[in-house]
Design an enzyme around this catalytic site. Structure first.
Site, PDB file in Angstrom:
ATOM      1  N   GLY A 112      43.623  37.841  26.607  1.00 60.26           N
ATOM      2  CA  GLY A 112      42.751  36.709  26.294  1.00 60.26           C
ATOM      3  C   GLY A 112      42.428  35.892  27.527  1.00 60.26           C
ATOM      4  O   GLY A 112      42.879  36.187  28.635  1.00 60.26           O
ATOM      5  N   LYS A 127      43.928  20.324  19.687  1.00 56.40           N
ATOM      6  CA  LYS A 127      43.558  20.311  18.272  1.00 56.40           C
ATOM      7  C   LYS A 127      44.776  20.207  17.358  1.00 56.40           C
ATOM      8  O   LYS A 127      44.638  20.010  16.143  1.00 56.40           O
ATOM      9  CB  LYS A 127      42.731  21.544  17.937  1.00 56.40           C
ATOM     10  CG  LYS A 127      41.366  21.551  18.617  1.00 56.40           C
ATOM     11  CD  LYS A 127      40.604  22.834  18.366  1.00 56.40           C
ATOM     12  CE  LYS A 127      39.233  22.796  19.043  1.00 56.40           C
ATOM     13  NZ  LYS A 127      39.308  22.671  20.508  1.00 56.40           N
ATOM     14  N   LEU A 181      36.968  25.965  30.327  1.00 60.85           N
ATOM     15  CA  LEU A 181      35.607  26.402  30.626  1.00 60.85           C
ATOM     16  C   LEU A 181      35.528  27.915  30.752  1.00 60.85           C
ATOM     17  O   LEU A 181      36.323  28.528  31.456  1.00 60.85           O
ATOM     18  CB  LEU A 181      35.131  25.773  31.934  1.00 60.85           C
ATOM     19  CG  LEU A 181      34.837  24.268  31.880  1.00 60.85           C
ATOM     20  CD1 LEU A 181      34.725  23.708  33.287  1.00 60.85           C
ATOM     21  CD2 LEU A 181      33.573  24.005  31.110  1.00 60.85           C
TER      22      LEU A 181
END
Length: 640
Positions: free
Chosen positions: A304, A423, A462
């Protein structure tokens, strides 16, 4: 028809000029200039000195032979005229001097005085001929750069920075036959060199560059060639020109092409990352090195965005073994190919296709490799998808994390570093809630284990897979519109390398039980981000690309935060890393509830049941823009 024929001939002529001119053609032209200079000098003597002149064949032959030998000795016809330099012009001068010397010698050897060439005429011809030869080359190069190349590419560029890097960029562009642009001028903020010329290219001051200038001189791009300046300075320079109707590009740092020639292909578009990038992070590399040296390290989610960068950075440390596991076969294969391209020994690196939900498989891997350190980056992270699929979010983010944490405890792993997210703070969606429960389980296990469990928490990175920046890039390339969920929505951003460096740093300093919170800088308004990306693409908003507000997605909140209510942060030795003291708010039967949550079988009512149980485990979890808001309302009614 005649006009069409002339246009066709002109195009053929320009096409021919773009090709390398044959050497014999250059030699013939130089000899013709020598002959032309002869006639001009003769006529000048007659016109101004009233000296009788005679055009003699022996004189002409002597001139052509001597200068022809000079041109051949210095090989001036072998030089590519369109890339002429000062050194090439010096070669022309030396060739003329050789021709002059040969002519003087031959003149003294002629038998009859009537056939000799007057000495003053020889010197006059030498001066005029040399001047013509040099001027013609300069004019040809100017014509080639301004009309032939521009006629082909129709693009002019400015180079910001008249220093060494700017000159290297200029040299690389001018020396590359197929460069897709032509340099019109330099830009520099040093007023002392305003209006001067460097290598024949005019220098303009920063204040001169505006929309009118860009339009008047048909500038298509501005290339930044500056180094050894701060990130803030780079951003301020880019911001000064980003509103102009041009594309902004930058050369790579000098160290990246130090051992090779500069090529125009190295020039890249300026990305939004360049504007959001902060000063480079100073890492305690010795501390990281001491932690990972001669250790077996397991990285989950290794293919990832975050996991792969952690793997890349760890690869350059003296680790004993690097175990990289991911459930994406193609992704882990691509990572393997990338590592092979390094050209280094990979015998200590293992690329494994595996799933953190599969406890027996993980158990076998732990038994085989006996890892000392674990960097846990595997997770499902996309908010809308997890809002629609809570079962998968629980299976990966909670069950998968629990599997790893339990095995880390069983096999006495030295340290376990989990990558979490902002989050998880006061979550409003399933993804955030599952990550918060994972954080709580890590803290719970810490209270009864010798393993040092550490959590790192940061915001958006980013360029990560599926993040807003690559999505906006794709939408701009397709002609728009750029889709923004809410005009006031903001997010924290950090570059992938920066985030992973801080993960390694936090991991090295953690003693267990900490949640490390990273300094994400200022939050960024997504609407402004979209506008800037449009401008950096050389387009205008809303004339070229429009922005469409599509509404918040399920579970999405307008503002994000890094610290939960009631948590206290304390500083560390690194100014970008803080410690958040997590509240130990798990209930007495916390583990039982976790086990019950992850053991729920999938059915049509699974989603509501899973989210209901998560809300009991994380009372601050309040759904937004989601079907699960009804659970909050019923909970409120029950409490009343």
């Amino acid at each position: 028809m005649k006009d069409t024929s002339l246009v066709t001939r002109a195009k053929l002529f320009l096409r021919q000029l773009r090709r390398k001119m044959p050497r014999w053609v250059v030699l013939v032209i130089d000899l013709n200039i020598t002959l032309l200079s002869y006639f001009i000098c003769k006529l000048s003597l007659y016109a101004y000195l009233k000296v009788s002149v005679q055009f003699q064949l022996t004189e002409v032959l002597a001139l052509l032979l001597c200068y022809g030998l000079g041109f051949s000795v210095m090989k001036v016809h072998r030089r590519v005229v369109r890339y002429i330099s000062l050194q090439d012009l010096m070669q022309v001068l030396f060739a003329s001097i050789i021709g002059l010397i040969l002519l003087i010698i031959s003149n003294s050897l002629l038998i009859t005085p009537s056939s000799t060439i007057r000495p003053y005429f020889i010197l006059l011809h030498f001066g005029v001929n040399t001047l013509f030869l040099i001027i013609l080359r300069i004019l040809y190069k100017e014509f080639y750069d301004r009309y032939v190349m521009l006629g082909k590419f129709k693009k002019r560029v400015l180079i910001f920075g008249a220093g060494q890097l700017g000159l290297q960029a200029l040299s690389g562009i001018q020396g590359f036959a197929n460069a897709p642009f032509s340099v019109y001028g330099f830009i520099d903020d040093n007023k002392k060199i305003k209006g001067t010329k460097i290598s024949g290219i005019r220098v303009f001051h920063t204040d001169q560059i505006d929309t009118a200038f860009i339009s008047r001189y048909h500038i298509g791009e501005i290339i930044f060639a500056v180094e050894l300046i701060s990130a803030d300075r780079v951003k301020s320079l880019i911001e000064k020109f980003e509103h102009l109707p041009v594309k902004l590009k930058r050369t790579p740092p000098f160290r990246e092409w130090l051992n090779s020639d500069f090529k125009p292909q190295l020039i890249k578009d300026i990305a939004i990352e360049d504007l959001l990038e902060r000063e480079p992070i100073e890492l305690a590399k010795d501390s990281i090195k001491n932690q990972v040296k001669d250790k077996v390290i397991l990285v989950t989610g290794a293919a990832g965005s975050i996991g792969s960068e952690i793997a890349r950075q760890l690869f350059h440390y003296p680790v004993s073994r690097l175990i990289l596991i991911d459930n994406g076969e193609s992704s882990i294969y691509e990572l393997q190919q990338e590592f092979k391209a390094y050209g280094k020994d990979l015998s200590h690196v293992k690329f494994i296709v595996g799933d953190i939900r599969d406890y027996p498989r993980l158990d076998a891997l732990f038994a085989k490799f006996q890892p000392h350190l674990i960097y846990h980056a595997a997770a499902y992270k996309h908010v809308p998808l997890m809002e629609e699929g809570p079962y998968e979010a629980v299976a990966v983010n909670i069950r998968g994390t629990k599997n790893l944490v339990d095995l880390a405890d069983i096999y006495r792993v030295e340290k376990f570093i989990m990558v979490s997210t902002d989050k998880a703070v006061n979550p409003t969606n399933v993804m955030g809630a599952t990550k918060r429960i994972a954080e709580l389980y890590v803290a719970y296990k810490q209270s009864m284990s010798l393993v040092k469990f550490v959590t790192t928490r940061f915001g958006n990175v980013l360029g990560s897979n599926g993040s807003v920046v690559p999505l906006f890039k794709k939408q701009i390339q397709q002609g728009g519109p750029v889709l923004v969920t809410h005009p006031e929505i903001t997010r924290f951003f950090m570059t992938i390398p920066e985030a992973c460096q801080l993960v390694l740093e936090a991991g090295s300093m953690g003693n267990g039980g900490e949640i490390y919170v990273f300094d994400m800088g200022e939050s960024v308004k997504i609407m402004d981000l979209a506008k800037r990306m449009i401008r950096l693409s050389g387009l205008k908003y809303p004339e070229d690309i429009d922005i469409k507000i599509v509404g918040l997605r399920p579970g999405e909140k307008i503002y994000e935060e890094l610290l939960a209510d009631g948590e206290v942060t304390v500083p560390t030795h690194h100014n970008k890393i803080m410690i958040s003291r997590v509240r130990n708010n798990w209930q007495e039967d916390f583990k039982t509830k976790i086990d019950e949550l992850i053991d729920i079988n999938h059915s049509k009512d699974t989603a509501m049941e899973l989210v209901k149980r998560m809300k009991h485990l994380v009372p601050e979890y309040k759904s937004q823009n989601s079907v699960f808001e009804s659970l909050d309302q019923s909970s409120g009614a029950d409490n009343a």
